[in-house]
Design a protein around this motif. Structure first.
Motif, PDB file in Angstrom:
ATOM      1  N   ASN A 155       0.821  -1.213   0.000  1.00  0.00           N
ATOM      2  CA  ASN A 155       0.000   0.000   0.000  1.00  0.00           C
ATOM      3  C   ASN A 155       0.855   1.263   0.000  1.00  0.00           C
ATOM      4  O   ASN A 155       0.473   2.281  -0.592  1.00  0.00           O
ATOM      5  CB  ASN A 155      -0.942   0.009   1.205  1.00  0.00           C
ATOM      6  CG  ASN A 155      -2.123  -0.935   1.025  1.00  0.00           C
ATOM      7  OD1 ASN A 155      -2.504  -1.237  -0.108  1.00  0.00           O
ATOM      8  ND2 ASN A 155      -2.691  -1.402   2.113  1.00  0.00           N
ATOM      9  N   ILE A 156       2.000   1.200   0.674  1.00  0.00           N
ATOM     10  CA  ILE A 156       2.906   2.354   0.672  1.00  0.00           C
ATOM     11  C   ILE A 156       3.468   2.560  -0.728  1.00  0.00           C
ATOM     12  O   ILE A 156       3.573   3.695  -1.207  1.00  0.00           O
ATOM     13  CB  ILE A 156       4.042   2.165   1.699  1.00  0.00           C
ATOM     14  CG1 ILE A 156       3.480   2.147   3.126  1.00  0.00           C
ATOM     15  CG2 ILE A 156       5.076   3.288   1.563  1.00  0.00           C
ATOM     16  CD1 ILE A 156       4.518   1.912   4.199  1.00  0.00           C
ATOM     17  N   TYR A 157       3.819   1.460  -1.395  1.00  0.00           N
ATOM     18  CA  TYR A 157       4.284   1.573  -2.781  1.00  0.00           C
ATOM     19  C   TYR A 157       3.213   2.211  -3.657  1.00  0.00           C
ATOM     20  O   TYR A 157       3.494   3.080  -4.488  1.00  0.00           O
ATOM     21  CB  TYR A 157       4.640   0.195  -3.348  1.00  0.00           C
ATOM     22  CG  TYR A 157       5.969  -0.347  -2.900  1.00  0.00           C
ATOM     23  CD1 TYR A 157       7.152   0.302  -3.238  1.00  0.00           C
ATOM     24  CD2 TYR A 157       6.049  -1.515  -2.155  1.00  0.00           C
ATOM     25  CE1 TYR A 157       8.385  -0.204  -2.838  1.00  0.00           C
ATOM     26  CE2 TYR A 157       7.281  -2.027  -1.747  1.00  0.00           C
ATOM     27  CZ  TYR A 157       8.438  -1.368  -2.085  1.00  0.00           C
ATOM     28  OH  TYR A 157       9.659  -1.862  -1.689  1.00  0.00           O
ATOM     29  N   LEU A 158       1.972   1.772  -3.456  1.00  0.00           N
ATOM     30  CA  LEU A 158       0.865   2.294  -4.262  1.00  0.00           C
ATOM     31  C   LEU A 158       0.645   3.782  -3.990  1.00  0.00           C
ATOM     32  O   LEU A 158       0.555   4.594  -4.929  1.00  0.00           O
ATOM     33  CB  LEU A 158      -0.414   1.521  -3.957  1.00  0.00           C
ATOM     34  CG  LEU A 158      -1.689   2.009  -4.666  1.00  0.00           C
ATOM     35  CD1 LEU A 158      -1.538   1.905  -6.177  1.00  0.00           C
ATOM     36  CD2 LEU A 158      -2.900   1.212  -4.191  1.00  0.00           C
ATOM     37  N   ASN A 159       0.575   4.160  -2.718  1.00  0.00           N
ATOM     38  CA  ASN A 159       0.288   5.561  -2.361  1.00  0.00           C
ATOM     39  C   ASN A 159       1.410   6.512  -2.766  1.00  0.00           C
ATOM     40  O   ASN A 159       1.157   7.609  -3.280  1.00  0.00           O
ATOM     41  CB  ASN A 159       0.021   5.668  -0.864  1.00  0.00           C
ATOM     42  CG  ASN A 159      -1.252   4.962  -0.450  1.00  0.00           C
ATOM     43  OD1 ASN A 159      -2.187   4.829  -1.241  1.00  0.00           O
ATOM     44  ND2 ASN A 159      -1.319   4.500   0.795  1.00  0.00           N
ATOM     45  N   THR A 160       2.648   6.094  -2.536  1.00  0.00           N
ATOM     46  CA  THR A 160       3.768   6.975  -2.898  1.00  0.00           C
ATOM     47  C   THR A 160       3.983   6.990  -4.418  1.00  0.00           C
ATOM     48  O   THR A 160       4.452   7.987  -4.976  1.00  0.00           O
ATOM     49  CB  THR A 160       5.057   6.558  -2.177  1.00  0.00           C
ATOM     50  OG1 THR A 160       5.346   5.169  -2.446  1.00  0.00           O
ATOM     51  CG2 THR A 160       4.926   6.750  -0.679  1.00  0.00           C
ATOM     52  N   GLY A 161       3.619   5.883  -5.070  1.00  0.00           N
ATOM     53  CA  GLY A 161       3.658   5.870  -6.528  1.00  0.00           C
ATOM     54  C   GLY A 161       2.637   6.838  -7.099  1.00  0.00           C
ATOM     55  O   GLY A 161       2.920   7.558  -8.066  1.00  0.00           O
ATOM     56  N   LEU A 162       1.454   6.876  -6.487  1.00  0.00           N
ATOM     57  CA  LEU A 162       0.424   7.830  -6.902  1.00  0.00           C
ATOM     58  C   LEU A 162       0.885   9.264  -6.658  1.00  0.00           C
ATOM     59  O   LEU A 162       0.622  10.158  -7.475  1.00  0.00           O
ATOM     60  CB  LEU A 162      -0.879   7.562  -6.148  1.00  0.00           C
ATOM     61  CG  LEU A 162      -1.665   6.317  -6.589  1.00  0.00           C
ATOM     62  CD1 LEU A 162      -2.827   6.066  -5.635  1.00  0.00           C
ATOM     63  CD2 LEU A 162      -2.175   6.479  -8.014  1.00  0.00           C
ATOM     64  N   ALA A 163       1.581   9.487  -5.530  1.00  0.00           N
ATOM     65  CA  ALA A 163       2.116  10.828  -5.236  1.00  0.00           C
ATOM     66  C   ALA A 163       3.107  11.250  -6.316  1.00  0.00           C
ATOM     67  O   ALA A 163       3.096  12.403  -6.771  1.00  0.00           O
ATOM     68  CB  ALA A 163       2.793  10.829  -3.866  1.00  0.00           C
ATOM     69  N   SER A 164       3.944  10.324  -6.750  1.00  0.00           N
ATOM     70  CA  SER A 164       4.908  10.617  -7.817  1.00  0.00           C
ATOM     71  C   SER A 164       4.193  10.952  -9.118  1.00  0.00           C
ATOM     72  O   SER A 164       4.577  11.894  -9.830  1.00  0.00           O
ATOM     73  CB  SER A 164       5.828   9.414  -8.043  1.00  0.00           C
ATOM     74  OG  SER A 164       6.539   9.083  -6.878  1.00  0.00           O
TER      75      SER A 164
END
Length: 215
Positions: free
Chosen positions: A4-13
């Motif tokens: 989920n952290i990968y997903l959320n920070t990927g979305l932030a990027s």
């Protein structure tokens, strides 16, 4: 580090990348610059100046959202490489965070001068230019160091990140001081966040695939 952290920070990027594109087109397209208005080199009517201030304000509001996306993206990179015990990742994150804070400071100074009537505007703009340059230098140095120290890995995502962090930064540095390449640092920022998004999403996908295979 959870998927989920990968997903959320990927979305932030990804959001950071999209906002940079939007801001590129939302910046007022005029024959004069922001500094010209601040220094009084161009005389505008009250209506025109009001519209100009409104346009700049919208752009800076978008830039504030961009800053949070910028930090979110680097949180993802920091947590990922920290889990791999990569040395200097804390310094890389700190430099990028400092760059983000300087970007906010730069916006605050220029917008304050735009809406005010400061007689020392020329001196303040000199300080502003230094802050602006550092807001580019710190994240570029962070990206360069990070991509130089991470271990060799296979995959398009990591290769793309390394190319942008090494070769891309070198070209961006040229753009800082050579007028002909002046647009490159801005483009570099966008490409870096796109590369970060691809990298973080690829690790999210690996996590999902790993969980699926275990089931």
């Amino acid at each position: 580090m959870t998927k989920n952290i990968y997903l959320n920070t990927g979305l932030a990027s990804l959001i950071a990348f999209i906002l940079l594109i939007i801001m590129n087109y939302s910046w007022p397209q005029t024959d004069y610059s922001l500094n010209d208005v601040i220094l009084g080199n161009i005389k505008l009517s009250e209506i025109d100046k009001g519209n100009f201030i409104k346009s700049i304000g919208i752009n800076y509001a978008l830039d504030t959202i961009f800053i949070f996306s910028w930090i979110g993206s680097w949180i993802g990179l920091f947590l990922h490489f920290k889990s791999l015990n990569i040395k200097l990742i804390g310094i890389c994150f700190g430099l990028s965070l400092l760059g983000a804070l300087l970007d906010i400071t730069e916006n605050s100074i220029s917008f304050g001068l735009l809406v005010g009537n400061n007689k020392s505007a020329e001196n303040i703009l000199f300080i502003h230019s230094i802050i602006r340059d550092l807001s580019f230098w710190f994240p570029m140095i962070a990206s360069f160091i990070l991509t130089m120290i991470i271990p060799k890995q296979k995959g398009i995502a990591i290769i793309f990140l390394k190319i942008v962090g090494i070769i891309g930064v070198l070209f961006a540095i040229l753009g800082m001081y050579i007028q002909y390449f002046s647009a490159i640092p801005y483009y570099w920022f966008g490409i870096w966040f796109l590369a970060s998004a691809i990298f973080l999403f690829s690790n999210y996908k690996k996590g999902v695939n790993r969980i699926t295979s275990e089931i």
